[in-house]
Design an enzyme around this catalytic site. Structure first.
Site: not given
Ligand code: OAD
Length: 241
Positions: A119, A127, A213
């Site tokens: 991402h 730009c 997770n």
């Molecule tokens: P999320 O915020 O959707 O999910 C975070 C995950 O991390 C959840 O499943 C939590 O349970 C887990 N979690 C939190 N703390 C933790 C820890 N200490 N150890 C292990 N697990 C933990 O974030 P992403 O899945 O990364 O995209 O989101 C994916 C994408 O959605 C991001 O890259 C972003 C967003 O829209 C863009 O900006 C393009």
């Protein structure tokens, strides 16, 4: 967290081609908000106001201010033992590749080199018209920043909603995932289609799959093992080479 099952440790010990997919959870322990958690970004900001090109065209300063605020958080954060464990894995396995959804730069700062930032990276800009791109230093800059080549507005080099992934980058990841014998999926909710599809490529190709997770995700049912715990704690237990 209890000691891990010997069968899981043996899978880690014997693996040769490893791919890790990380999400915001791995950086949560460094103090960076996740997206969908209790204090997640998407709980207090509307993605449609800040993370798409139409909003940027309407109000580039507002979008840049949001990214500057996030850059400040990322700059102050330090890689945690989870990021360090992932970086160390590059020297433990004959082949190791990291695919991260995170833009916070903490994996590179921890030492990861074999990395795809799916991402983008919050400290880079490109730009809106020409091919110019650059890395942002720590100095502040007037908003919106302007391209030194063509005078158009520069944008954060981040994949926004509605934008396409780079096909070459995806193909490269898919090759690695199809030949992986171990897949680690760490700290992602599995709410974004493409990273889930990538994980499934490895699972369907026969990689042993371990999810780490704090909670269950959309991938929990599909993996061989779901390890409930914090990324930094569990990753350190998996360093058995
Ligand atoms: P999320 O915020 O959707 O999910 C975070 C995950 O991390 C959840 O499943 C939590 O349970 C887990 N979690 C939190 N703390 C933790 C820890 N200490 N150890 C292990 N697990 C933990 O974030 P992403 O899945 O990364 O995209 O989101 C994916 C994408 O959605 C991001 O890259 C972003 C967003 O829209 C863009 O900006 C393009």
């Amino acid at each position: 967290m209890q000691a891990l099952d010997e069968n899981i440790l043996e899978k880690c010990r014997s693996a040769k081609r490893v791919v890790a997919i990380t999400g915001a959870g791995i950086s949560a322990e460094s103090g960076i908000p996740t997206f969908r958690g209790k204090n997640g970004y998407w709980k207090s900001y509307r993605a449609e106001d800040l993370a798409n090109f139409e909003s940027f065209q309407k109000n580039p300063i507002l979008v840049w201010e949001w990214y500057q605020m996030r850059m400040e958080i990322c700059r102050k954060a330090e890689p945690n033992p989870g990021h360090l464990a992932i970086a160390k894995m590059e020297s433990l396995y004959p082949e190791f590749h990291l695919i991260t959804q995170n833009v916070d730069n903490l994996h590179p700062r921890a030492g990861s080199k074999n990395i795809t930032e799916l991402h983008g990276n919050i400290f880079t800009t490109r730009c809106t018209k020409c091919t110019y791109n650059s890395t942002l230093g720590s100095d502040s800059f007037p908003l919106p920043p302007i391209c030194p080549n063509c005078n158009s507005i520069l944008r954060p080099n981040i994949l926004w909603f509605g934008e396409s992934y780079d096909i070459k980058v995806l193909d490269d990841c898919i090759q690695k995932l199809r030949s992986a014998d171990l897949l680690l999926i760490i700290g992602t909710s599995g709410q974004v289609t493409v990273p889930v599809y990538l994980a499934e490529e490895a699972i369907q190709s026969g990689a042993y799959s371990i999810e780490i997770n704090l909670d269950r995700s959309t991938l929990s049912k599909k993996v061989n093992v779901h390890l409930q715990g914090s990324a930094s704690e569990v990753l350190q237990l998996l360093m058995v080479k």
